[in-house]
Write a protein that holds these residues in place. Structure first.
Motif, PDB file in Angstrom:
ATOM      1  N   UNK A 152      34.001 -12.080   0.663  1.00  0.00           N
ATOM      2  CA  UNK A 152      35.017 -11.589  -0.226  1.00  0.00           C
ATOM      3  C   UNK A 152      35.391 -11.571  -1.368  1.00  0.00           C
ATOM      4  N   UNK A 153      33.878 -11.012  -1.910  1.00  0.00           N
ATOM      5  CA  UNK A 153      33.453 -10.422  -3.383  1.00  0.00           C
ATOM      6  C   UNK A 153      34.029  -9.227  -3.821  1.00  0.00           C
ATOM      7  N   UNK A 154      35.172  -8.534  -4.789  1.00  0.00           N
ATOM      8  CA  UNK A 154      34.975  -7.471  -5.116  1.00  0.00           C
ATOM      9  C   UNK A 154      34.046  -7.090  -6.068  1.00  0.00           C
ATOM     10  N   UNK A 155      32.876  -5.820  -5.370  1.00  0.00           N
ATOM     11  CA  UNK A 155      32.042  -5.538  -5.973  1.00  0.00           C
ATOM     12  C   UNK A 155      32.041  -3.963  -6.472  1.00  0.00           C
ATOM     13  N   UNK A 156      31.606  -2.991  -7.750  1.00  0.00           N
ATOM     14  CA  UNK A 156      31.590  -1.980  -7.722  1.00  0.00           C
ATOM     15  C   UNK A 156      30.307  -1.280  -7.895  1.00  0.00           C
ATOM     16  N   UNK A 157      30.133  -0.546  -7.624  1.00  0.00           N
ATOM     17  CA  UNK A 157      28.567  -0.327  -8.613  1.00  0.00           C
ATOM     18  C   UNK A 157      28.889   1.078  -8.825  1.00  0.00           C
ATOM     19  N   UNK A 158      28.182   1.684  -9.832  1.00  0.00           N
ATOM     20  CA  UNK A 158      28.678   2.065 -11.030  1.00  0.00           C
ATOM     21  C   UNK A 158      26.706   3.060 -11.500  1.00  0.00           C
ATOM     22  N   UNK A 159      26.979   4.157 -11.253  1.00  0.00           N
ATOM     23  CA  UNK A 159      25.844   5.146 -12.323  1.00  0.00           C
ATOM     24  C   UNK A 159      26.012   5.079 -13.498  1.00  0.00           C
ATOM     25  N   UNK A 160      25.441   4.208 -14.105  1.00  0.00           N
ATOM     26  CA  UNK A 160      24.996   4.733 -16.033  1.00  0.00           C
ATOM     27  C   UNK A 160      24.456   5.312 -17.074  1.00  0.00           C
ATOM     28  N   UNK A 161      24.396   5.612 -17.982  1.00  0.00           N
ATOM     29  CA  UNK A 161      23.717   6.399 -18.812  1.00  0.00           C
ATOM     30  C   UNK A 161      23.943   6.366 -20.035  1.00  0.00           C
ATOM     31  N   UNK A 162      23.079   6.582 -20.878  1.00  0.00           N
ATOM     32  CA  UNK A 162      23.186   7.014 -22.110  1.00  0.00           C
ATOM     33  C   UNK A 162      22.264   8.407 -22.816  1.00  0.00           C
ATOM     34  N   UNK A 163      23.042   8.988 -24.200  1.00  0.00           N
ATOM     35  CA  UNK A 163      22.600  10.285 -24.165  1.00  0.00           C
ATOM     36  C   UNK A 163      22.521  10.229 -26.159  1.00  0.00           C
ATOM     37  N   UNK A 164      22.059  10.769 -26.428  1.00  0.00           N
ATOM     38  CA  UNK A 164      22.522  11.370 -27.614  1.00  0.00           C
ATOM     39  C   UNK A 164      22.863  11.830 -28.048  1.00  0.00           C
ATOM     40  N   UNK A 165      22.969  11.930 -29.542  1.00  0.00           N
ATOM     41  CA  UNK A 165      24.574  12.641 -29.854  1.00  0.00           C
ATOM     42  C   UNK A 165      23.756  14.108 -30.257  1.00  0.00           C
ATOM     43  N   UNK A 166      22.126  14.667 -29.607  1.00  0.00           N
ATOM     44  CA  UNK A 166      21.886  15.464 -30.302  1.00  0.00           C
ATOM     45  C   UNK A 166      22.158  16.588 -28.246  1.00  0.00           C
ATOM     46  N   UNK A 167      22.835  15.645 -27.859  1.00  0.00           N
ATOM     47  CA  UNK A 167      22.264  16.335 -26.334  1.00  0.00           C
ATOM     48  C   UNK A 167      21.938  15.753 -25.074  1.00  0.00           C
ATOM     49  N   UNK A 168      20.802  15.131 -25.246  1.00  0.00           N
ATOM     50  CA  UNK A 168      19.988  15.076 -24.288  1.00  0.00           C
ATOM     51  C   UNK A 168      19.544  13.484 -24.183  1.00  0.00           C
ATOM     52  N   UNK A 169      19.736  12.883 -22.777  1.00  0.00           N
ATOM     53  CA  UNK A 169      19.707  11.551 -21.890  1.00  0.00           C
ATOM     54  C   UNK A 169      18.324  11.521 -22.803  1.00  0.00           C
ATOM     55  N   UNK A 170      19.462  10.051 -22.851  1.00  0.00           N
ATOM     56  CA  UNK A 170      17.181   8.673 -23.593  1.00  0.00           C
ATOM     57  C   UNK A 170      17.713   7.863 -22.068  1.00  0.00           C
ATOM     58  N   UNK A 171      18.804   7.493 -21.355  1.00  0.00           N
ATOM     59  CA  UNK A 171      17.947   6.513 -20.803  1.00  0.00           C
ATOM     60  C   UNK A 171      19.405   6.657 -19.263  1.00  0.00           C
ATOM     61  N   UNK A 172      18.746   6.028 -18.014  1.00  0.00           N
ATOM     62  CA  UNK A 172      19.622   6.208 -16.884  1.00  0.00           C
ATOM     63  C   UNK A 172      19.620   4.884 -16.185  1.00  0.00           C
ATOM     64  N   UNK A 173      20.576   4.803 -15.164  1.00  0.00           N
ATOM     65  CA  UNK A 173      20.072   3.410 -14.558  1.00  0.00           C
ATOM     66  C   UNK A 173      21.971   3.199 -13.683  1.00  0.00           C
ATOM     67  N   UNK A 174      21.966   2.138 -13.380  1.00  0.00           N
ATOM     68  CA  UNK A 174      22.718   1.652 -12.122  1.00  0.00           C
ATOM     69  C   UNK A 174      23.188   0.623 -12.703  1.00  0.00           C
ATOM     70  N   UNK A 175      24.829   0.090 -12.436  1.00  0.00           N
ATOM     71  CA  UNK A 175      24.746  -1.106 -12.613  1.00  0.00           C
ATOM     72  C   UNK A 175      25.753  -1.816 -11.216  1.00  0.00           C
ATOM     73  N   UNK A 176      26.376  -2.913 -11.505  1.00  0.00           N
ATOM     74  CA  UNK A 176      27.235  -3.924 -10.919  1.00  0.00           C
ATOM     75  C   UNK A 176      28.310  -4.329 -11.531  1.00  0.00           C
TER      76      UNK A 176
END
Length: 348
Positions: free
Chosen positions: A313-337
């Motif tokens: 009965x719970x509506x669950x939404x899974x996501x891919x998440x990330x952080x990037x520097x303004x310089x264009x490279x990725x600093x973090x990656x992960x998942x969330x719900x």
């Protein structure tokens, strides 16, 4: 256990044992501790700041943001326990956050008392291109309220290494341009802002969303912050540790002041809750630190819906998440719900 010139036998002896807990910075959850945390992220979500607005939500009152529980306990003390030595028998004092995985089971709100408890779950020898001989420490923490209910659980990993050797190698933060000759830091110092001399942030009143409104493949609006300055880390430390921040310029193996890895959790939380609305509940956030977030640069967090499901009965939404520097490279990656209310359940 030892290998590659590293001795962790003293540390491994601590694995799985109940260890004395250091004094928490906070025990009681109050409207003020929540407000101060929301301002430090910064996330002026009315759900955390406006009692009248929060009373009309699913929660019937103010609740704490994701990441707030750092103010009630941190695994940092577990990762720094003694017993990891280099080939010369010297304690390896270098320590960097690698990954974190939070699970949130129920909201934390004013009037709660939250206790943290932790254990070292494991220690594994690693060979790293940047760190050399290192040890990957697994820390586990649980957070319970005054009813004995588990409100959240954290599983994290920290690298321990020879800080002097890494500093001499100069292998960190190479995606950033070098500073100008004679430049010590990119931080821009600001004068103290005394109460009453500056406006508080305008509160954000988000509209509710429902599970049915979310589509797989949907992009979460980007959340931006910065350019990051030492001020940002100072106020985060103040509300979670009761200390300031004095890491201006080079900090051992890192060429300038930087945001601790744990700050990504409230940043991701701010992005997710602003998108999902006040009736949604973030149930999971996990992230991996891939590069440093140094002062003087903006950080951009993003997300994308990967899956929708209804579980009991719970509506669950899974996501891919990330952080990037303004310089264009990725600093973090992960998942969330995120758990959303369904229109059917809301009508019932």
């Amino acid at each position: 256990m030892s290998g590659a010139g590293v001795d962790v036998s003293g540390y491994v002896a601590l694995v799985g044992r109940d260890l004395p807990q250091p004094e928490q910075f906070n025990y009681e959850v109050t409207r003020d501790t929540i407000r101060h945390f929301a301002y430090c992220i910064p996330d002026p979500n009315a759900l955390y700041l406006d009692g009248e607005f929060a009373a009309k939500t699913r929660w019937r009152g103010i609740i704490a943001p994701p990441g707030y529980l750092y103010a009630h306990g941190s695994p940092a003390w577990l990762g720094k326990m003694p017993g990891i030595k280099n080939a010369n028998g010297e304690e390896m004092t270098g320590s960097d956050n690698a990954t974190e995985a939070w699970e949130f089971f129920r909201p934390v709100r004013p009037g709660d008392t939250v206790l943290s408890h932790g254990k070292i779950a494991g220690a594994e020898l690693k060979k790293s291109r940047k760190l050399g001989d290192a040890v990957l420490v697994n820390e586990g923490m649980g957070f319970t309220n005054q009813k004995g209910e588990l409100v959240a659980r954290l599983n994290s990993y920290t690298f321990r290494f020879d800080a002097k050797r890494v500093t001499e190698a100069g292998t960190m933060a190479q995606n950033y341009p070098p500073m100008a000759p004679g430049q010590f830091t990119r931080n821009v110092a600001t004068g103290p802002a005394l109460p009453g001399t500056f406006p508080t942030p305008a509160r954000r009143y988000d509209a509710p969303r429902y599970f049915e409104d979310v589509a797989e493949g949907e992009e979460v609006p980007a959340w931006e912050h910065g350019p990051l300055m030492a001020f940002d880390m100072g106020r985060f430390n103040a509300v979670t540790l009761g200390t300031g921040f004095d890491r201006i310029g080079r900090v051992e193996h890192v060429p300038d002041a930087f945001a601790p890895g744990v700050l990504r959790i409230p940043w991701f939380g701010a992005m997710l809750t602003g998108w999902a609305g006040p009736n949604a509940f973030v149930t999971k956030i996990s992230q991996r630190n891939e590069d440093w977030v140094l002062v003087g640069f903006k950080v951009i967090c993003t997300g994308r819906v990967t899956r929708k499901s209804v579980v009991e009965g719970r509506g669950l939404v899974d996501l891919e998440i990330a952080c990037h520097s303004e310089l264009g490279f990725r600093t973090n990656s992960g998942t969330a719900q995120v758990e959303f209310e369904t229109r059917e359940k809301q009508r019932a």
